[in-house]
Design a protein around this motif. Structure first.
Motif, short mmCIF file in Angstrom:
data_model
loop_
_atom_site.label_atom_id
_atom_site.label_comp_id
_atom_site.label_asym_id
_atom_site.label_seq_id
_atom_site.Cartn_x
_atom_site.Cartn_y
_atom_site.Cartn_z
N THR A 65 0.82 -1.20 0.00
CA THR A 65 0.00 0.00 0.00
C THR A 65 0.86 1.26 0.00
O THR A 65 2.09 1.18 0.06
CB THR A 65 -0.94 0.01 1.23
OG1 THR A 65 -1.89 1.06 1.11
CG2 THR A 65 -0.17 0.16 2.53
N LYS A 66 0.21 2.39 -0.07
CA LYS A 66 0.89 3.67 0.11
C LYS A 66 -0.05 4.59 0.88
O LYS A 66 -1.27 4.53 0.71
CB LYS A 66 1.33 4.28 -1.22
CG LYS A 66 0.25 4.55 -2.23
CD LYS A 66 0.86 5.08 -3.53
CE LYS A 66 -0.22 5.37 -4.56
NZ LYS A 66 0.34 5.97 -5.78
N PHE A 67 0.53 5.39 1.76
CA PHE A 67 -0.28 6.29 2.58
C PHE A 67 0.52 7.51 2.98
O PHE A 67 1.73 7.55 2.80
CB PHE A 67 -0.84 5.56 3.82
CG PHE A 67 0.15 5.27 4.90
CD1 PHE A 67 0.20 6.06 6.04
CD2 PHE A 67 1.01 4.19 4.82
CE1 PHE A 67 1.10 5.79 7.07
CE2 PHE A 67 1.91 3.91 5.83
CZ PHE A 67 1.96 4.71 6.96
N LYS A 68 -0.18 8.49 3.51
CA LYS A 68 0.48 9.71 3.97
C LYS A 68 0.21 9.90 5.46
O LYS A 68 -0.85 9.53 5.97
CB LYS A 68 0.03 10.93 3.18
CG LYS A 68 -1.43 11.27 3.31
CD LYS A 68 -1.79 12.46 2.46
CE LYS A 68 -3.30 12.70 2.55
NZ LYS A 68 -3.73 13.81 1.74
N ALA A 69 1.21 10.45 6.13
CA ALA A 69 1.10 10.68 7.57
C ALA A 69 2.18 11.68 7.99
O ALA A 69 3.06 12.03 7.20
CB ALA A 69 1.27 9.37 8.33
N THR A 70 2.12 12.09 9.24
CA THR A 70 3.08 13.03 9.78
C THR A 70 4.19 12.29 10.52
O THR A 70 3.93 11.36 11.28
CB THR A 70 2.37 14.00 10.76
OG1 THR A 70 1.32 14.66 10.05
CG2 THR A 70 3.32 15.03 11.31
N VAL A 71 5.42 12.73 10.30
CA VAL A 71 6.59 12.13 10.95
C VAL A 71 6.60 12.56 12.42
O VAL A 71 6.57 13.75 12.72
CB VAL A 71 7.90 12.57 10.26
CG1 VAL A 71 9.11 12.00 10.98
CG2 VAL A 71 7.90 12.18 8.80
N THR A 72 6.66 11.57 13.32
CA THR A 72 6.73 11.87 14.76
C THR A 72 8.15 11.73 15.30
O THR A 72 8.47 12.32 16.32
CB THR A 72 5.79 10.96 15.57
OG1 THR A 72 6.15 9.59 15.35
CG2 THR A 72 4.34 11.19 15.18
N ASP A 73 8.98 10.93 14.63
CA ASP A 73 10.34 10.71 15.10
C ASP A 73 11.19 10.18 13.96
O ASP A 73 10.68 9.55 13.04
CB ASP A 73 10.35 9.70 16.26
CG ASP A 73 11.58 9.80 17.14
OD1 ASP A 73 12.43 10.69 16.92
OD2 ASP A 73 11.69 8.97 18.07
N VAL A 74 12.49 10.45 14.00
CA VAL A 74 13.45 9.98 13.00
C VAL A 74 14.70 9.53 13.74
O VAL A 74 15.07 10.13 14.75
CB VAL A 74 13.83 11.11 12.01
CG1 VAL A 74 14.86 10.63 11.00
CG2 VAL A 74 12.63 11.65 11.30
N CYS A 75 15.36 8.51 13.23
CA CYS A 75 16.63 8.06 13.80
C CYS A 75 17.59 9.24 13.84
O CYS A 75 17.86 9.85 12.80
CB CYS A 75 17.22 6.92 12.97
SG CYS A 75 18.88 6.44 13.49
N LEU A 84 5.70 7.23 11.99
CA LEU A 84 4.62 8.04 11.45
C LEU A 84 3.39 7.94 12.35
O LEU A 84 3.07 6.86 12.86
CB LEU A 84 4.25 7.57 10.04
CG LEU A 84 5.37 7.60 9.00
CD1 LEU A 84 4.86 7.10 7.65
CD2 LEU A 84 5.96 8.99 8.87
N ALA A 85 2.69 9.06 12.52
CA ALA A 85 1.50 9.12 13.37
C ALA A 85 0.32 8.45 12.68
O ALA A 85 0.07 8.66 11.49
CB ALA A 85 1.17 10.57 13.69
N LEU A 86 -0.43 7.66 13.46
CA LEU A 86 -1.70 7.09 13.03
C LEU A 86 -2.77 7.66 13.96
O LEU A 86 -2.48 8.54 14.78
CB LEU A 86 -1.65 5.56 13.10
CG LEU A 86 -0.60 4.89 12.21
CD1 LEU A 86 -0.55 3.39 12.49
CD2 LEU A 86 -0.88 5.15 10.74
N GLU A 87 -3.98 7.17 13.88
CA GLU A 87 -5.04 7.69 14.74
C GLU A 87 -4.84 7.24 16.18
O GLU A 87 -4.14 6.27 16.46
CB GLU A 87 -6.41 7.26 14.22
CG GLU A 87 -6.66 5.77 14.35
CD GLU A 87 -8.04 5.36 13.86
OE1 GLU A 87 -8.42 4.22 14.15
OE2 GLU A 87 -8.71 6.15 13.21
N GLN A 108 10.96 15.81 11.40
CA GLN A 108 9.91 15.61 12.39
C GLN A 108 8.86 16.69 12.22
O GLN A 108 9.17 17.87 12.07
CB GLN A 108 10.49 15.64 13.79
CG GLN A 108 9.51 15.20 14.85
CD GLN A 108 10.21 14.95 16.18
OE1 GLN A 108 11.42 14.81 16.24
NE2 GLN A 108 9.43 14.91 17.24
N GLY A 109 7.57 16.28 12.18
CA GLY A 109 6.47 17.22 11.98
C GLY A 109 6.09 17.42 10.53
O GLY A 109 5.06 18.02 10.23
#
Length: 164
Positions: A65-75, A84-87, A108-109
């Motif tokens: 699949t493919k989806f879009k979301a907001t980055v919450t953290d990165v190495c 990535l943030a989910l509900e 991030q963000g």
């Protein structure tokens, strides 16, 4: 011998840079930076829709699949994973196919789109502690990790990052 050394240096440079291709993909809302395999920013699931898909998966199931979301953290070490943030405060751990590319550490963000395989796994205590250390968690928090954890995972072969 000199020619051999020059060729060796050229090959080392080429292979060191392999997989770090970045390009710009123009879209209707200003563009994205493409990292890894190119993907089109259409027909993307939302983070809420993706959370629903994850809930339907069992451990070891996979879904392309493919989806879009907001980055919450990165190495923070080298950008080798991101979350990535989910509900409802849930997240998915995104790693990159064959570690062929890495993310910028300052995203991030930002909103991203990922393409690849979603799956559910049981993450070992050792792996949880490794990722917590990479994220810069305090030692006291890392020591509290004592049980395997069911996590939502994603192996991406391509990422679009909103232009920054």
């Amino acid at each position: 011998m000199r020619v051999f050394n020059i060729l060796l240096a050229v090959f080392a440079l080429v292979f060191a840079c392999k997989g770090q291709e970045h390009e710009k993909a123009v879209s209707g809302n200003g563009g994205y930076e493409v990292i890894g395999k190119r993907l089109e920013p259409n027909d993307l699931l939302s983070s809420d829709e993706m959370a629903q898909k994850f809930q339907e998966l069992k451990v070891n199931d996979t879904l392309r699949t493919k989806f879009k979301a907001t980055v919450t953290d990165v190495c923070k070490v080298k950008g080798c994973w991101m979350k990535l943030a989910l509900e409802d405060g849930k997240e998915t751990m995104v790693r990159f196919k064959d570690y062929a590319f890495f993310m910028p550490k300052d995203i991030q963000g930002k909103e991203v789109a990922v393409n690849g395989y979603a799956f559910v796994e049981a993450m070992s205590v050792e792996d949880q502690k490794h990722y917590a250390k990479d994220a810069g968690m305090p030692k006291e928090e890392i020591e509290k990790i004592t049980e395997p954890k069911k996590i939502y995972s994603f192996e991406a072969d391509g990422v679009l990052i909103e232009k920054y």
